[in-house]
Scaffold this motif. Structure first.
Motif, short mmCIF file in Angstrom:
data_model
loop_
_atom_site.label_atom_id
_atom_site.label_comp_id
_atom_site.label_asym_id
_atom_site.label_seq_id
_atom_site.Cartn_x
_atom_site.Cartn_y
_atom_site.Cartn_z
N ILE A 293 0.85 -1.39 0.17
CA ILE A 293 -0.32 -0.25 -0.17
C ILE A 293 0.74 1.14 0.11
N SER A 294 2.06 1.14 0.67
CA SER A 294 3.05 2.38 0.73
C SER A 294 4.13 2.05 0.31
N PRO A 295 4.52 2.06 -0.84
CA PRO A 295 6.07 0.85 -0.63
C PRO A 295 7.15 2.21 -0.04
N HIS A 296 6.76 3.37 -0.11
CA HIS A 296 7.42 4.63 -0.16
C HIS A 296 8.22 5.16 1.03
N ALA A 297 7.92 4.28 1.92
CA ALA A 297 7.27 4.67 2.86
C ALA A 297 8.60 3.70 3.89
N GLU A 298 9.42 4.43 4.58
CA GLU A 298 10.44 3.63 5.20
C GLU A 298 10.51 2.64 5.94
N ILE A 299 9.20 2.60 6.76
CA ILE A 299 9.29 1.13 7.37
C ILE A 299 8.97 -0.25 6.35
N SER A 300 8.60 0.28 5.16
CA SER A 300 8.11 -0.78 3.89
C SER A 300 9.11 -0.53 3.54
N LYS A 301 10.38 0.20 2.91
CA LYS A 301 11.62 -1.02 2.25
C LYS A 301 12.46 -1.60 3.63
#
Length: 323
Positions: A293-301
């Motif tokens: 859903i939010s691939p560019h969020a730091e935690i997603s990275k």
């Protein structure tokens, strides 16, 4: 588990709220109607691929004579004797097609040369359990039996998936262990949907974005059909397993505010107690499917990096003798 806005990672809040506005339905009937609408919309995505990957299709004949579509993803100049990865898409068992998760295939292929086998398994809105498991197993056997022509190693068959696909991967690992027709080198059930009982703290009264207790219950009811709220087999809901011996090494992660948190943690604990190697991470403030859903969020990275680095390690270290 009641989830407040402040409990959500700051970089995930907006996407989570917007997504909820798009998909939130007020009744079970509307949820089912929405699943059928999504199916029609995704039909238009069939045949499409992603830059940097090759896609071709094969068709497997089921026992009833119908056909199962298999998507095969490779690099444009694939090497030989590389791992074969059976990837099972998510969607609550009720929606989705393999093409929607091509970004994951690209990451895996870029990390370690491999071939992705992605079956377009039957969805629960068309056929309840065991249809999806049967299709997944048929694809696994097909991958094993066509290893040479696919250019994949015979000692490194891998299964994985996210959400419902993760639940299928876990169930498939149990089924393959018990049938003894094909061995799995390692599995990657990411935030897997695998406990229909929904009795854990995280699964009860969960109101997190994207996936909550209500949608989870509706999805399980669709998937299990007449078996819903009955004592189903472990191949329908892998968290019901009591014997975790001889299951493949496992890579998984989950968010700490989503319904599947506790069942994933318990699954990891059971595997470790049985002596199965596990790589696991729990991510604070993360709802279901946050990395997609939010691939560019730091935690997603961070989660994606953990997943890919663990995959690379497993490819270098986990092999099996095929039957």
């Amino acid at each position: 588990m009641k989830v407040t806005y402040k409990m959500i990672d700051k970089q995930l809040r907006l996407r989570g709220r917007l997504y909820n506005l798009l998909i939130t339905k007020s009744s079970e009937a509307k949820y089912i109607e929405f699943m059928h609408t999504v199916k029609k919309q995704t039909e238009n995505r069939k045949g499409k691929t992603i830059k940097g990957l090759q896609l071709r299709e094969e068709w497997i004949t089921r026992k009833d004579g119908s056909k199962l579509r298999i998507c095969i993803y490779t690099a444009h100049n694939p090497k030989k004797e590389i791992p074969g990865v059976l990837w099972l898409h998510g969607g609550g068992y009720a929606q989705g097609i393999p093409q929607l998760f091509a970004n994951t295939y690209k990451r895996l292929i870029d990390a370690k040369d491999c071939v992705i086998i992605a079956p377009d398994y039957r969805l629960s809105i068309e056929a309840p359990y065991p249809a999806a498991l049967e299709d997944s197993y048929a694809a696994l056997l097909w991958m094993k039996n066509h290893a040479k022509e696919l250019g994949i190693r015979e000692d490194q068959h891998i299964v994985g998936g996210e959400s419902a696909g993760g639940g299928l991967a876990a169930a498939l690992s149990l089924y393959a262990r018990d049938t003894k027709e094909v061995n799995i080198a390692f599995q990657i059930p990411l935030y897997p949907m695998m406990d229909d009982r929904m009795t854990s703290e995280s699964a009860r009264e969960n109101n997190a974005p994207i996936w909550n207790s209500t949608t989870n219950r509706w999805a399980w009811k669709l998937y299990l059909g007449e078996l819903f709220e009955k004592d189903v087999l472990v191949y329908a809901a892998a968290a019901r397993a009591t014997d975790y011996r001889n299951l493949p090494p496992t890579i998984t992660f989950v968010g700490d505010i989503e319904p599947f948190r506790d069942e994933t943690i318990q699954y990891v604990s059971n595997l470790k107690e049985a002596g199965v190697p596990v790589e696991f991470e729990l991510y604070k403030g993360c709802y279901h499917g946050f990395d997609i859903i939010s691939p560019h969020a730091e935690i997603s990275k961070k989660a994606t990096s953990f997943f890919i680095e663990s995959f690379k390690y497993a490819v270098d270290h986990y092999f099996v003798e095929q039957n």
